[in-house]
Enzyme design. Structure first.
Site, PDB file in Angstrom:
ATOM      1  N   LYS A   1      33.387  19.249  37.263  1.00 21.07           N
ATOM      2  CA  LYS A   1      32.792  17.944  36.973  1.00 21.07           C
ATOM      3  C   LYS A   1      33.903  16.915  36.968  1.00 21.07           C
ATOM      4  O   LYS A   1      35.050  17.221  36.595  1.00 21.07           O
ATOM      5  CB  LYS A   1      32.113  17.959  35.602  1.00 21.07           C
ATOM      6  CG  LYS A   1      31.055  16.920  35.453  1.00 21.07           C
ATOM      7  CD  LYS A   1      29.783  17.366  36.160  1.00 21.07           C
ATOM      8  CE  LYS A   1      28.618  16.466  35.942  1.00 21.07           C
ATOM      9  NZ  LYS A   1      27.380  17.067  36.427  1.00 21.07           N
TER      10      LYS A   1
ATOM     11  N   GLY B   1      10.842  10.395  30.332  1.00 16.91           N
ATOM     12  CA  GLY B   1      11.744   9.965  31.410  1.00 16.91           C
ATOM     13  C   GLY B   1      10.946   9.839  32.691  1.00 16.91           C
ATOM     14  O   GLY B   1      10.248  10.786  33.097  1.00 16.91           O
TER      15      GLY B   1
ATOM     16  N   GLY C   1      12.406   8.597  35.655  1.00 19.84           N
ATOM     17  CA  GLY C   1      13.419   8.259  36.661  1.00 19.84           C
ATOM     18  C   GLY C   1      13.320   9.246  37.800  1.00 19.84           C
ATOM     19  O   GLY C   1      12.241   9.764  38.112  1.00 19.84           O
ATOM     20  N   ASN C   2      14.458   9.555  38.406  1.00 19.48           N
ATOM     21  CA  ASN C   2      14.450  10.438  39.572  1.00 19.48           C
ATOM     22  C   ASN C   2      13.782  11.777  39.267  1.00 19.48           C
ATOM     23  O   ASN C   2      12.900  12.229  39.995  1.00 19.48           O
ATOM     24  CB  ASN C   2      15.895  10.625  40.052  1.00 19.48           C
ATOM     25  CG  ASN C   2      15.964  11.549  41.235  1.00 19.48           C
ATOM     26  OD1 ASN C   2      15.965  12.754  41.073  1.00 19.48           O
ATOM     27  ND2 ASN C   2      15.966  11.004  42.429  1.00 19.48           N
TER      28      ASN C   2
ATOM     29  N   GLY D   1      11.948  12.877  36.337  1.00 19.65           N
ATOM     30  CA  GLY D   1      10.626  12.843  35.724  1.00 19.65           C
ATOM     31  C   GLY D   1       9.538  12.398  36.688  1.00 19.65           C
ATOM     32  O   GLY D   1       8.457  12.984  36.746  1.00 19.65           O
TER      33      GLY D   1
HETATM   34  P1  NAD Z   1      17.386   8.339  35.961  1.00 14.56           P
HETATM   35  O1  NAD Z   1      18.399   7.368  35.486  1.00 14.56           O
HETATM   36  O2  NAD Z   1      16.808   8.210  37.322  1.00 14.56           O
HETATM   37  O3  NAD Z   1      16.126   8.329  34.944  1.00 14.56           O
HETATM   38  C1  NAD Z   1      16.259   8.454  33.564  1.00 14.56           C
HETATM   39  C2  NAD Z   1      14.931   8.078  32.911  1.00 14.56           C
HETATM   40  O4  NAD Z   1      15.064   8.283  31.510  1.00 14.56           O
HETATM   41  C3  NAD Z   1      14.529   6.627  33.105  1.00 14.56           C
HETATM   42  O5  NAD Z   1      13.129   6.553  33.279  1.00 14.56           O
HETATM   43  C4  NAD Z   1      14.933   5.963  31.786  1.00 14.56           C
HETATM   44  O6  NAD Z   1      14.155   4.841  31.477  1.00 14.56           O
HETATM   45  C5  NAD Z   1      14.650   7.100  30.825  1.00 14.56           C
HETATM   46  N1  NAD Z   1      15.380   6.992  29.563  1.00 14.56           N
HETATM   47  C6  NAD Z   1      16.655   6.589  29.347  1.00 14.56           C
HETATM   48  N2  NAD Z   1      16.934   6.589  28.034  1.00 14.56           N
HETATM   49  C7  NAD Z   1      15.824   7.030  27.415  1.00 14.56           C
HETATM   50  C8  NAD Z   1      15.487   7.248  26.064  1.00 14.56           C
HETATM   51  N3  NAD Z   1      16.356   7.006  25.081  1.00 14.56           N
HETATM   52  N4  NAD Z   1      14.247   7.733  25.794  1.00 14.56           N
HETATM   53  C9  NAD Z   1      13.370   7.967  26.777  1.00 14.56           C
HETATM   54  N5  NAD Z   1      13.625   7.764  28.074  1.00 14.56           N
HETATM   55  C10 NAD Z   1      14.831   7.285  28.378  1.00 14.56           C
HETATM   56  O7  NAD Z   1      18.034   9.782  35.726  1.00 14.56           O
HETATM   57  P2  NAD Z   1      17.617  11.158  36.401  1.00 14.56           P
HETATM   58  O8  NAD Z   1      18.398  11.364  37.634  1.00 14.56           O
HETATM   59  O9  NAD Z   1      16.132  11.274  36.434  1.00 14.56           O
HETATM   60  O10 NAD Z   1      18.221  12.186  35.320  1.00 14.56           O
HETATM   61  C11 NAD Z   1      17.537  12.485  34.117  1.00 14.56           C
HETATM   62  C12 NAD Z   1      18.212  13.680  33.463  1.00 14.56           C
HETATM   63  O11 NAD Z   1      18.192  14.788  34.367  1.00 14.56           O
HETATM   64  C13 NAD Z   1      19.680  13.506  33.070  1.00 14.56           C
HETATM   65  O12 NAD Z   1      19.910  14.291  31.912  1.00 14.56           O
HETATM   66  C14 NAD Z   1      20.420  14.114  34.238  1.00 14.56           C
HETATM   67  O13 NAD Z   1      21.713  14.557  33.878  1.00 14.56           O
HETATM   68  C15 NAD Z   1      19.507  15.275  34.546  1.00 14.56           C
HETATM   69  N6  NAD Z   1      19.678  15.812  35.899  1.00 14.56           N
HETATM   70  C16 NAD Z   1      19.431  15.022  36.990  1.00 14.56           C
HETATM   71  C17 NAD Z   1      19.567  15.562  38.254  1.00 14.56           C
HETATM   72  C18 NAD Z   1      19.246  14.753  39.483  1.00 14.56           C
HETATM   73  O14 NAD Z   1      19.299  15.318  40.572  1.00 14.56           O
HETATM   74  N7  NAD Z   1      18.895  13.482  39.368  1.00 14.56           N
HETATM   75  C19 NAD Z   1      19.984  16.898  38.409  1.00 14.56           C
HETATM   76  C20 NAD Z   1      20.223  17.679  37.277  1.00 14.56           C
HETATM   77  C21 NAD Z   1      20.052  17.111  36.031  1.00 14.56           C
END
Ligand code: NAD
Length: 408
Positions: free
Chosen positions: A97, A209, A211-212, A214
């Site tokens: 990382k 969540g 985002g990407n 959820g």
């Molecule tokens: P993102 O930034 O696209 O989305 C995050 C979402 O969480 C947003 O809808 C945001 O509004 C919401 N959020 C932020 N703070 C919050 C809170 N306090 N309470 C409720 N909701 C909240 O991020 P992502 O890429 O969807 O990643 C989400 C999680 O998944 C992270 O922990 C990330 O490390 C993990 N992850 C992502 C990937 C990937 O490919 N994107 C891969 C492995 C793990």
């Protein structure tokens, strides 16, 4: 958390104490100092790190995050998690990382580009497509990956697509990467619902969540017949016991900035969402949201960890006693890294894989890994939580490789 989880796995496997001490530290930890010229002519200095935790199974692999609060300890812990995630998925990778302590939002595009290129130059001899492969993480994206590829390729005099994954499709990336983590989360929901709830059809699901991860998990789950009754983002959530229309919610989120503006259903808090009486709960936002204080009140039967570390070790114990199944992050959100591996293989062969084929390969891999894990859990470790069993599989794979290689 990372060390506590390693401890549990080492004890469950009955490994020697020295193995724990070898694995709790990264093989290599690199700190770099980067300075760039700002728009106003001043120079700004930033610290960056790359933690290369383990390479027993293959080249190091893991993302790079840009965040004002990044610490070296956080980067090391995340690199250890990558070792287990890659090993559990059966990928030919070790774990790594990286991070830079910076607030990217206050930098101009040119400043961000200089910072990104200089990070690669500083790490030039420590990374490579056969040595250490980078990827996006918090506040880094496809554009940052394109700068990484270019900086590395220019210095080496070769087009080195395989130095990062999740690249733009013009540079050998896969469009399917965007949906892959959410797709993998949805697959896990389906596999565990089929096995423990008699199927996914009409099962109620709450997703924290949007985002990407959820959002794409929600889209696949609703397509497969699950009833998504609640979703949320950082501003709050929305609940409708009759089920939400996810495509409408995507539009609301895009046009109005938050799911709370969806006009059907009731607005709820994030805390309420976690405690809803649903079949499946998917925390897909941030870490530590299910902890010792709210775990006793969780009503879901299955929790699928879309985010990294949303359930704390203390909550794990509470949930195990309540017989709630927690599908651990190193399995549930590994769809992204599996798709990254497919991208890397395709880059190294010089033969771009088709998107449809990539999705099929991801589905096959995740399904096999999840089913083998459930099988092992039921055969040998019924008294343990599933996270510990996942760690046991991952740590065992790494330790076997290290032993065969003479304890690298
Ligand atoms: P993102 O930034 O696209 O989305 C995050 C979402 O969480 C947003 O809808 C945001 O509004 C919401 N959020 C932020 N703070 C919050 C809170 N306090 N309470 C409720 N909701 C909240 O991020 P992502 O890429 O969807 O990643 C989400 C999680 O998944 C992270 O922990 C990330 O490390 C993990 N992850 C992502 C990937 C990937 O490919 N994107 C891969 C492995 C793990």
């Amino acid at each position: 958390m990372a060390v506590q989880q390693l401890r549990k796995a080492v004890d469950t496997l009955g490994l020697e104490e020295e193995v724990f001490h070898i694995l709790r530290h990264p093989e290599r930890l690199i700190q770099v100092r980067i300075n760039i010229r700002l728009r106003d002519g001043r120079r700004a200095t930033f610290l960056g790190w790359r933690s290369q935790h383990n390479s027993a199974l293959g080249p190091y692999k893991g993302g790079v995050r840009y965040h004002p609060n990044v610490t070296v300890g956080e980067v090391v812990a995340l690199s250890m998690w990558m070792t287990w995630k890659n090993a559990l998925a059966g990928l030919p990778y070790g774990g790594a990382k990286g991070g830079i302590r910076v607030n990217p939002r206050v930098l101009s595009r040119e400043e961000l580009e200089e910072l990104s290129r200089k990070y690669i130059v500083a790490l030039m001899n420590d990374i490579g497509e056969e040595r250490d492969i980078l990827a996006p993480d918090v506040y880094t994206d496809q554009q940052v990956m394109a700068w990484f590829v270019d900086a590395y390729s220019l210095a080496k005099g070769i087009p080195a697509w395989g130095i990062t994954t999740s690249k733009p499709s013009e540079l050998g990336g896969l469009r399917a990467r965007v949906v892959s983590t959410g797709y993998g989360v949805a697959l896990c929901c389906r596999i565990f619902a089929d096995r423990f709830l008699g199927g996914l059809e009409d099962r109620t699901v709450a997703i924290q969540g949007f985002g990407n991860v959820g959002r794409h998990a929600a889209l696949y789950l609703s397509k497969w017949g699950a009833k998504i009754v609640a979703v949320s983002d950082s501003r709050g959530g929305v609940y409708d016991e009759k089920g939400l229309n996810i495509e409408d919610l995507v539009k609301v989120k895009e046009t109005r900035g938050s799911v709370i503006h969806y006009d059907k259903g009731r607005v709820i808090t994030n805390e309420e969402l976690l405690l809803l009486d649903v079949d499946i709960l998917v925390p897909a936002a941030i870490e530590n949201v299910i902890n010792e204080s709210n775990a006793p009140k969780v009503k879901a039967k299955i929790i699928v960890e879309g985010a990294n570390g949303p359930v704390t070790p203390g909550a794990d114990d509470v949930l195990r006693r309540k017989e709630v199944i927690v599908v651990p992050d190193i399995l549930a959100n590994s769809g992204g890294v599996i798709m990254s591996w497919i991208e890397w293989c395709s880059n190294r062969m010089g033969c771009w894989v088709e998107e449809e084929e990539a999705m099929k390969r991801l589905e096959r891999r995740m399904t096999n890994v999840a089913k083998q894990l459930i099988d092992l859990w039921e055969r040998r470790y019924g008294d343990k939580d599933l996270r510990t069993v996942a760690y046991v599989v991952a740590v065992d794979r790494v330790v076997r490789a290290m032993k065969l290689r003479g304890w690298i």
